[in-house]
Scaffold this motif. Structure first.
Motif, mmCIF file in Angstrom:
data_model
loop_
_atom_site.group_PDB
_atom_site.id
_atom_site.type_symbol
_atom_site.label_atom_id
_atom_site.label_comp_id
_atom_site.label_asym_id
_atom_site.label_seq_id
_atom_site.Cartn_x
_atom_site.Cartn_y
_atom_site.Cartn_z
ATOM 1 N N ASP A 1 -21.130 8.010 -1.346
ATOM 2 C CA ASP A 1 -22.057 7.674 -0.254
ATOM 3 C C ASP A 1 -21.608 8.228 1.085
ATOM 4 N N GLY A 2 -20.601 9.100 1.076
ATOM 5 C CA GLY A 2 -20.143 9.718 2.313
ATOM 6 C C GLY A 2 -19.048 8.952 3.028
ATOM 7 N N GLY A 3 -18.633 7.818 2.511
ATOM 8 C CA GLY A 3 -17.576 7.050 3.129
ATOM 9 C C GLY A 3 -16.206 7.467 2.632
ATOM 10 N N ALA A 4 -15.211 6.765 3.091
ATOM 11 C CA ALA A 4 -13.837 7.056 2.675
ATOM 12 C C ALA A 4 -13.002 5.798 2.819
ATOM 13 N N ARG A 5 -11.987 5.704 1.992
ATOM 14 C CA ARG A 5 -11.034 4.603 2.111
ATOM 15 C C ARG A 5 -9.638 5.136 1.823
ATOM 16 N N ASP A 6 -8.651 4.388 2.269
ATOM 17 C CA ASP A 6 -7.270 4.777 2.010
ATOM 18 C C ASP A 6 -6.961 4.515 0.541
ATOM 19 N N ALA A 7 -6.535 5.534 -0.168
ATOM 20 C CA ALA A 7 -6.317 5.406 -1.609
ATOM 21 C C ALA A 7 -5.117 4.538 -1.944
ATOM 22 N N LEU A 8 -4.190 4.367 -1.007
ATOM 23 C CA LEU A 8 -3.024 3.523 -1.254
ATOM 24 C C LEU A 8 -3.226 2.098 -0.749
ATOM 25 N N TYR A 9 -3.820 1.961 0.427
ATOM 26 C CA TYR A 9 -3.992 0.635 1.024
ATOM 27 C C TYR A 9 -5.325 -0.007 0.660
ATOM 28 N N GLY A 10 -6.364 0.798 0.373
ATOM 29 C CA GLY A 10 -7.645 0.261 -0.041
ATOM 30 C C GLY A 10 -8.618 -0.050 1.062
ATOM 31 N N ASP A 11 -8.252 0.061 2.338
ATOM 32 C CA ASP A 11 -9.165 -0.275 3.423
ATOM 33 C C ASP A 11 -9.959 0.959 3.873
ATOM 34 N N PRO A 12 -11.136 0.757 4.489
ATOM 35 C CA PRO A 12 -11.961 1.887 4.938
ATOM 36 C C PRO A 12 -11.239 2.697 6.015
ATOM 37 N N VAL A 13 -11.431 4.027 5.970
ATOM 38 C CA VAL A 13 -10.834 4.931 6.959
ATOM 39 C C VAL A 13 -11.835 6.032 7.249
ATOM 40 N N ALA A 14 -11.508 6.851 8.241
ATOM 41 C CA ALA A 14 -12.363 7.989 8.567
ATOM 42 C C ALA A 14 -12.308 9.018 7.441
ATOM 43 N N ARG A 15 -13.465 9.670 7.202
ATOM 44 C CA ARG A 15 -13.519 10.654 6.118
ATOM 45 C C ARG A 15 -12.620 11.842 6.420
ATOM 46 N N ASN A 16 -12.665 12.335 7.639
ATOM 47 C CA ASN A 16 -11.828 13.465 8.046
ATOM 48 C C ASN A 16 -10.674 12.930 8.890
ATOM 49 N N ARG A 17 -9.620 12.551 8.236
ATOM 50 C CA ARG A 17 -8.488 11.946 8.928
ATOM 51 C C ARG A 17 -7.587 13.027 9.504
ATOM 52 N N THR A 18 -7.068 12.768 10.674
ATOM 53 C CA THR A 18 -6.141 13.693 11.316
ATOM 54 C C THR A 18 -4.715 13.232 11.047
ATOM 55 N N PRO A 19 -3.731 14.111 11.212
ATOM 56 C CA PRO A 19 -2.332 13.704 10.989
ATOM 57 C C PRO A 19 -1.914 12.487 11.805
ATOM 58 N N SER A 20 -2.536 12.288 12.963
ATOM 59 C CA SER A 20 -2.167 11.133 13.790
ATOM 60 C C SER A 20 -2.588 9.812 13.143
ATOM 61 N N ASP A 21 -3.452 9.885 12.097
ATOM 62 C CA ASP A 21 -3.869 8.673 11.392
ATOM 63 C C ASP A 21 -2.970 8.349 10.203
ATOM 64 N N ALA A 22 -1.909 9.106 10.031
ATOM 65 C CA ALA A 22 -1.007 8.869 8.893
ATOM 66 C C ALA A 22 -0.356 7.496 9.003
ATOM 67 N N ARG A 23 0.028 6.948 7.854
ATOM 68 C CA ARG A 23 0.607 5.611 7.799
ATOM 69 C C ARG A 23 1.937 5.648 7.051
#
Length: 500
Positions: free
Chosen positions: A405-427
């Motif tokens: 549906d065009g969304g995205a989530r963190d594959a490790l944490y499971g919470d919603p995130v931006a589809r095009n994540r930048t390196p500054s969004d790393a965890r």
């Protein structure tokens, strides 16, 4: 004092200190199992990132001897976890203590062999302490075994745990091996630290606290306190180099030094995400505390200890009444009994010499004989945590699952995130186990581990939310956090791109 008395005061151990060591080991085992159980499917089943087929390919010997590799089903592994927890509880309360220690060692070794890619220094220290525990009289005090012996022999005394007839001090090679092992660990690590620049220069601990992937619950609060952390660098370096004094001091001086080590490790547990290593280290330090400490503990817990003893006596009596036909213990012939008593001491003597020789070779103080050098490289198995210098690059992770549906989530944490994540969004990594596994992935060429990780993350992300997962990508993000220089720009390196 005679020479023997001097040696006993320094290389012997109070039976209550060994009991505290036993209890702490049992508790740490249960904590470790609880932490691992959060990722039981991910790391220990065929549905996870390391199925048994891959384990056989990478570590054929480990797969052959691991009980946890007998089945790839989650329920079977969960049963082994429960069994290990029950055995650890038996060790903690001192029920058939030596058997519980041996079984705990077998189960820990089996669990660690099931997935060597998630192990750290704390795991190594844990199984080694369990191996030493098998040689020690850990059930003399504060144990179910002590109460059962008192009832069996018909002795009555005013001792709080029913074991006044048992010696209050353990002597010989077995306790000396345990104490020397701990000191050698600290001293060898301190000597390796001196070979770098960061520890003698006072910058090591401030550097460690800049590594975001190692930040614990309270680590962020100290990240900018470089002055305080510089003091901590010299304090810790001084402690590990002064560790031989643990064997030379007695009384209040030993209490103060061992207490300083315990306080340092507890602070690590609160500020750094390094698994159970600090807790295992605290357990290893308890036998160093002298009798006056355990006298104070018994005075403080006087009422509680008496109630606990009465409960154990009642339960033991009820068990005997419920199973009156169970035969009593078979007493070994005198010659066999002497062998059983002397075997741990003889093995401890051999291990003590081996410990000193191995670490001398690991530090390069002596050359390894050809047979040893052909079998293993001692320098690759030394205690070099954060030595000679800690890393200056923070390692973070971007794990993104894109949905239909065009969304995205963190594959490790499971919470919603931006589809095009930048390196500054790393965890940071979800746990120390995940950090070890992911950073051990080969960069090139990809192997079956990449395929299994991608498949598992697809399933994990799908289970974490609604929508069909179409694609999973994983990138490592590196940031230069060298002390005294501006923080570097995050750099992303993609290591996985898989269609689900």
């Amino acid at each position: 004092m005679t020479v023997r008395e001097h040696l006993d005061a320094r290389l012997g151990a109070d039976a209550r200190g060994l009991a505290a060591f036993r209890i702490a080991l049992g508790v740490v085992l249960i904590v470790d199992l609880a932490l691992r159980s959060r990722e039981l499917t991910a790391f220990y089943t065929d549905e996870g990132v390391l199925p048994r087929s891959t384990l056989v390919e990478l570590y054929p010997a480990f797969s052959r001897y691991s009980l946890h590799a007998a089945s790839g089903e989650g329920w079977a592994v969960a049963l082994l976890f429960l069994l290990a927890a029950a055995v650890a509880a038996a060790l903690a309360v001192g029920y058939r203590t030596r058997t519980a220690a041996l079984l705990s060692l077998v189960l820990v070794a089996s669990l660690q062999a099931r997935n060597p890619l998630v192990l750290n220094a704390g795991d190594t220290l844990l199984w080694q302490l369990l191996a030493l525990a098998c040689l020690l009289p850990l059930g003399r005090r504060w144990s179910v075994d002590a109460v059962r012996r008192t009832r069996r022999d018909g002795r009555r005394s005013g001792d709080r745990d029913g074991s006044a007839s048992e010696p209050d001090r353990a002597r010989g090679f077995a306790p000396a091996l345990l104490l020397t092992f701990v000191v050698v660990l600290y001293l060898s690590n301190g000597l390796v630290k001196l070979r770098g620049d960061a520890w003698p220069g006072g910058t090591a601990v401030p550097q460690v606290f800049r590594l975001e992937h190692l930040s614990g619950p309270l680590g962020g609060a100290l990240a900018g306190a470089d002055g305080l952390l510089t003091v901590g660098t010299y304090a810790w370096l001084g402690l590990v180099l002064a560790s031989p004094l643990l064997l030379l001091f007695t009384g209040r001086a030993r209490t103060a030094l061992a207490g300083a080590f315990v306080a340092a490790h507890l602070s690590m547990a609160l500020t750094l995400a390094i698994g159970v290593f600090p807790l295992v280290s605290v357990a290893a330090l308890l036998p160093f505390f002298p009798p006056r400490v355990w006298d104070a503990v018994e005075r403080r817990l006087d009422g509680s200890a008496e109630r606990l003893r009465n409960s154990v006596v009642a339960v033991s009596g009820a068990a005997v009444a419920a199973f009156p036909t169970v035969p009593g213990p078979i007493r070994a012939r005198p010659g066999v009994g002497r062998v059983r008593r002397r075997l741990p001491e003889g093995l401890a003597a051999v291990l003590l010499v081996s410990l000193l020789a191995w670490n001398a070779m690991a530090l390069g103080l002596v050359a390894a004989p050809a047979p040893v050098a052909d079998a293993a490289d001692p320098t690759e198995n030394r205690w070099d945590m954060f030595a000679p210098n800690p890393p200056n690059t923070a390692s973070l992770v971007l794990a993104t699952a894109e949905t239909a549906d065009g969304g995205a989530r963190d594959a490790l944490y499971g919470d919603p995130v931006a589809r095009n994540r930048t390196p500054s969004d790393a965890r940071a990594y979800p746990s120390a186990r995940w950090r070890k596994y992911l950073t051990a992935m080969p960069a090139d060429p990809p192997d079956d581990r990449d395929e299994r990780l991608g498949a598992y993350l697809c399933e994990r992300a799908a289970a974490a939310g609604d929508g069909t997962v179409e694609r999973v990508t994983v990138s490592f993000v590196y940031v230069d956090v060298t002390l005294g220089e501006p923080r570097g720009e995050p750099t992303a390196v993609e290591v996985l791109d898989r269609q689900c």
